[in-house]
Design a protein around this motif. Structure first.
Motif, mmCIF file in Angstrom:
data_model
loop_
_atom_site.group_PDB
_atom_site.id
_atom_site.type_symbol
_atom_site.label_atom_id
_atom_site.label_comp_id
_atom_site.label_asym_id
_atom_site.label_seq_id
_atom_site.Cartn_x
_atom_site.Cartn_y
_atom_site.Cartn_z
ATOM 1 N N GLN A 173 2.776 14.449 -1.200
ATOM 2 C CA GLN A 173 3.522 15.225 -0.227
ATOM 3 C C GLN A 173 5.028 15.050 -0.418
ATOM 4 O OE1 GLN A 173 1.680 14.974 3.878
ATOM 5 N NE2 GLN A 173 0.611 13.258 2.890
ATOM 6 N N SER A 182 7.079 13.962 1.555
ATOM 7 C CA SER A 182 7.504 12.706 2.162
ATOM 8 C C SER A 182 7.407 11.528 1.204
ATOM 9 C CB SER A 182 6.653 12.402 3.400
ATOM 10 O OG SER A 182 5.295 12.173 3.018
ATOM 11 N N GLU A 186 4.444 10.250 0.495
ATOM 12 C CA GLU A 186 3.117 9.700 0.747
ATOM 13 C C GLU A 186 2.079 10.434 -0.095
ATOM 14 O OE1 GLU A 186 2.331 7.012 2.623
ATOM 15 O OE2 GLU A 186 4.512 6.770 2.755
ATOM 16 N N ASN A 187 0.999 9.729 -0.449
ATOM 17 C CA ASN A 187 -0.011 10.376 -1.272
ATOM 18 C C ASN A 187 -1.418 10.129 -0.740
ATOM 19 O OD1 ASN A 187 -1.157 7.882 -2.414
ATOM 20 N ND2 ASN A 187 0.775 7.722 -3.522
ATOM 21 N N SER A 188 -2.330 11.007 -1.136
ATOM 22 C CA SER A 188 -3.765 10.845 -0.898
ATOM 23 C C SER A 188 -4.432 10.991 -2.258
ATOM 24 C CB SER A 188 -4.293 11.903 0.068
ATOM 25 O OG SER A 188 -3.627 11.820 1.321
ATOM 26 N N GLY A 231 3.740 -1.645 3.402
ATOM 27 C CA GLY A 231 4.628 -0.529 3.074
ATOM 28 C C GLY A 231 6.086 -0.921 3.055
ATOM 29 N N ASP A 232 6.915 -0.121 3.743
ATOM 30 C CA ASP A 232 8.357 -0.358 3.704
ATOM 31 C C ASP A 232 8.790 -1.571 4.522
ATOM 32 O OD1 ASP A 232 7.974 0.631 6.241
ATOM 33 O OD2 ASP A 232 9.249 2.395 5.989
ATOM 34 N N ASP A 252 7.760 8.707 -4.470
ATOM 35 C CA ASP A 252 6.316 8.705 -4.730
ATOM 36 C C ASP A 252 5.808 7.279 -4.586
ATOM 37 O OD1 ASP A 252 3.728 9.035 -5.649
ATOM 38 O OD2 ASP A 252 4.275 9.666 -7.678
ATOM 39 N N THR A 253 4.840 7.072 -3.674
ATOM 40 C CA THR A 253 4.319 5.716 -3.449
ATOM 41 C C THR A 253 3.184 5.336 -4.396
ATOM 42 O OG1 THR A 253 2.797 6.525 -1.746
ATOM 43 C CG2 THR A 253 4.965 5.746 -1.007
ATOM 44 N N THR A 254 2.774 6.261 -5.286
ATOM 45 C CA THR A 254 1.710 5.939 -6.241
ATOM 46 C C THR A 254 2.080 4.708 -7.062
ATOM 47 O OG1 THR A 254 1.199 8.300 -6.414
ATOM 48 C CG2 THR A 254 0.279 6.868 -8.094
#
Length: 308
Positions: free
Chosen positions: A102, A104, A106-108, A225-226, A250-252
């Motif tokens: 996304q 933002s 965040e990922n799925s 997380g952060d 990207d949090t991947t």
């Protein structure tokens, strides 16, 4: 001292679909872009250990007899990771991950296990000498749990420290794994699933970490997380190690970078766990500022420079 690390785990090719937001049930949305990168929790952690800590890193896993498998083997070899115990499976294709990223950051993620799920206890037994010579053995849950149980039991017999990343989460992990785990490192969602305690604030984070410690009797590090990471370990005061505030792209692979970086710095007696977690938080903060899994994992020099 250079750590000797063996990673037992998954090897995937990630297909990232860039979207403004996740679709609602029954809704069709447009992608803004698509990209491909090498990944898999195991491979990401191995690359992170090698890049961020210059650790002597070896891998136990499987790829398919396909172009994706060849690409992964070539890439890991280029990172100077020992790939002698990565088997080429003639029947199962290389694992795939489909990432919905996304705006933002965040990922799925949706995983196709493929050859990762064909890994066997015989593959572990063939790598006994590799495990025996290592300081640490890292595993995740993208491979059969029976294989992890076999590897961890043997590792403790030969005094190799075991690190478990319980992801994707398995709410009731087999006792055969937990009793042979020296350090467990979930994110907050995984920790909640393992303990049944929802993390809403620092008080519930403390409760969850302590419950995890009671469940496993292992050192526990929960990534939040952060906010950073919270740790509980014998002879070390429970504490939150804060993360740096950075722009998220990207949090991947942020969690995978954390684990690889932490173990690359960790002493086998865990006495420097706080410093290792602090280093890992710094490495993860760099990872989230770039796209892709392995392409975003920083080098040791980059992590050191980020402290200044």
């Amino acid at each position: 001292m250079t750590n000797k690390i063996v990673v037992l785990g998954s090897l995937n090719v990630d297909q990232t679909l860039h979207v403004h937001r996740l679709p609602q049930p029954g809704e069709t949305i447009k992608m803004t872009a698509q990209s491909s990168a090498l990944g898999g929790k195991g491979a990401n952690q191995a690359v992170a250990a090698r890049r961020t800590g210059l650790a002597q890193t070896a891998f136990i896993g499987r790829v398919g007899a396909d172009a994706a498998g060849k690409r992964l083997l070539h890439s890991l070899a280029a990172e100077q990771i020992d790939i002698q115990h990565i088997q080429v499976d003639p029947q199962q294709g290389t694992g795939q991950a489909y990432v919905l990223l996304q705006d933002s950051g965040e990922n799925s993620i949706i995983i196709y296990g493929g050859s990762n799920q064909a890994l066997t206890t015989a593959d572990v037994q063939a790598a006994h000498s590799l495990i025996q010579a290592a300081d640490f053995l890292i595993a995740q849950c993208e491979i059969p749990l029976a294989v992890i149980a076999e590897a961890f039991a043997y590792a403790q017999q030969v005094n190799t420290r075991t690190i478990l990343n319980p992801a994707p989460v398995v709410p009731q992990l087999p006792a055969e794994i937990l009793e042979h785990t020296d350090l467990i490192c979930p994110n907050e969602t995984e920790a909640q699933a393992l303990t049944g305690i929802s993390i809403n604030d620092e008080a519930t984070l403390v409760q969850c970490t302590q419950a995890l410690y009671q469940l496993t009797q292992a050192c526990s590090v929960i990534t939040v997380g952060d906010k950073g990471a919270y740790l509980v370990a014998k002879d070390i005061s429970p504490q939150l190690i804060p993360a740096s505030a950075v722009p998220v792209v990207d949090t991947t692979a942020a969690g995978d970078t954390f684990i690889g970086a932490m173990v690359s710095q960790l002493q086998p007696d865990f006495k420097n766990l706080v410093a290792a977690v602090r280093f890992a938080c710094q490495a993860s903060a760099l990872t989230v500022q770039s796209l892709g899994a392995q392409p975003s994992i920083p080098t040791y020099q980059a992590v050191q420079a980020s402290y200044s």
